[in-house]
Design an enzyme around this catalytic site. Structure first.
Site, PDB file in Angstrom:
ATOM      1  N   LYS A 117     -36.656 -16.983 -38.059  1.00  0.00           N
ATOM      2  CA  LYS A 117     -37.431 -17.346 -36.872  1.00  0.00           C
ATOM      3  C   LYS A 117     -36.668 -17.064 -35.581  1.00  0.00           C
ATOM      4  O   LYS A 117     -37.282 -16.801 -34.550  1.00  0.00           O
ATOM      5  CB  LYS A 117     -37.860 -18.821 -36.943  1.00  0.00           C
ATOM      6  N   LYS A 199     -46.529 -12.019 -49.051  1.00  0.00           N
ATOM      7  CA  LYS A 199     -47.316 -13.236 -49.204  1.00  0.00           C
ATOM      8  C   LYS A 199     -48.514 -13.193 -48.245  1.00  0.00           C
ATOM      9  O   LYS A 199     -48.399 -12.674 -47.135  1.00  0.00           O
ATOM     10  CB  LYS A 199     -46.391 -14.410 -48.851  1.00  0.00           C
ATOM     11  N   LYS A 202     -51.462 -15.786 -42.357  1.00  0.00           N
ATOM     12  CA  LYS A 202     -52.368 -15.658 -41.229  1.00  0.00           C
ATOM     13  C   LYS A 202     -51.710 -14.979 -40.035  1.00  0.00           C
ATOM     14  O   LYS A 202     -52.395 -14.541 -39.116  1.00  0.00           O
ATOM     15  CB  LYS A 202     -52.843 -17.047 -40.828  1.00  0.00           C
TER      16      LYS A 202
END
Ligand code: TRP
Length: 335
Positions: A117, A199, A202
């Protein structure tokens, strides 16, 4: 002790990131509902964790209601389980501080999610992002949860929660249970429809790569029609060589209960188009009633608030006791 008291305790959380995907449903939420009979369950919407990335306030609020509505629609029963929003139970942030003080900089630096991140949001590598695993440990340890259903991406955080719990127990005295992961067997990981090596997510810029829980029937059918497969033309389960078809088979299995060989027989001699259409049908049929319930909850804020108030009260009753115990053990002066 009654058998009720001896049930193992489960805690899990999901971030309010807007509409959930079919992957969230199959991998997490559906299992949460299935665990309610067997375990003493606490399920929370992790709104504080969501703040580690920049949020639009009105959207975060809306997403929180949406997440709670979807959990209810997917079968979380607030009479059976404790359903709540993380920020409604201040004990999480209270324990978070104590755990932050018992977590090493080096340990937090090694978290792969933090590293990932930090790279994807280089403009906002904030302290919360860094100490995120300590808050997650607090979520779990404040209830002495025995089992924590999490995806693969959270196992390192869970391991850290165990490390910190163990350290605390040794430094002070036995306080926390060491939580274990609860990995569900089949259908745990649903892959992207556009790239079955990734995976389903969204955040993928390609909207055809994921199905949202609120997608309408036409959209669902269309997305499955476009799903990436292979050139063999045989519906056969082989994750390594036929990741796309195998992913569709896993989805079909979840909603029909048919095992892989049954599915192979059902579609033997038929093309992928037939199979994809069938997957689209079973998924849209399964989601339709959930969508109906979801809309009902979204339109009944009074009920949602009632559920959340009750959930926060029940959760706080357990969590506050743990915080008092911990505050005392670490030497904070009590009146
Ligand atoms: N970090 C988890 C995620 O992003 C959500 C979460 C927060 C969680 N607290 C938790 C999951 C405690 C399990 C237990 O998926």
């Amino acid at each position: 002790m009654s058998s009720e008291d001896m049930k193992k305790r489960i805690l899990s959380g999901i971030q309010p990131s807007g509409s959930f995907t079919l992957g969230n449903y199959i991998g997490a939420i559906r299992n949460w509902a299935a665990l309610q009979d067997q375990f003493d369950c606490l399920y929370m919407v992790a709104d504080l964790h969501a703040l580690t990335v920049r949020q639009v306030p009105a959207q975060l609020r809306a997403h929180t209601c949406e997440a709670v509505s979807m959990l209810l629609a997917a079968g979380i029963d607030p009479k059976q389980s404790i359903l709540f929003v993380q920020s409604h139970v201040p004990a999480h942030t209270q324990l978070n501080w104590i755990l932050c003080c018992n977590c090493q900089f080096g340990e937090l630096s090694r978290m792969t999610q933090f590293k990932d991140k930090s790279l994807s949001h280089p403009d906002n590598v904030n302290g919360g992002l860094f100490t995120y695993p300590a808050l997650m440990a607090a979520d779990i340890l404040v209830y002495n949860a025995d089992l924590v259903p999490v995806g693969q991406d959270q196992t390192q955080h869970l391991e850290l929660a165990r490390t910190v719990a163990n350290r605390f127990n040794n430094l002070y005295s036995p306080t926390f249970h060491l939580p274990e992961g609860y990995i569900t067997k089949e259908g745990a990981k649903i892959m992207s429809l556009a790239d079955p090596s990734k995976k389903m997510s969204k955040s993928d810029p390609n909207v055809n790569s994921f199905v949202l829980m609120n997608d309408d029937k036409d959209t669902i059918i269309r997305k499955f029609k476009r799903a990436v497969t292979d050139s063999e033309g045989t519906v056969r389960y082989d994750v390594e060589n036929k990741a796309g078809i195998s992913n569709l088979m896993s989805i079909y299995h979840v909603f029909t209960g048919k095992d892989m060989s049954e599915i192979e027989n059902e579609f033997s001699g038929r093309g992928y188009a037939d199979f994809k259409a069938a997957v689209g049908e079973v998924v849209s049929d399964a989601l339709a009633p959930i969508q109906g319930e979801y809309t009902k909850y979204m339109n009944d804020k009074a009920y949602l608030n009632e559920v959340l108030k009750d959930g926060a009260e029940k959760a706080s009753r357990i969590a506050d006791r743990m915080v008092s115990k911990v505050y005392k053990k670490v030497g904070l002066y009590q009146m």
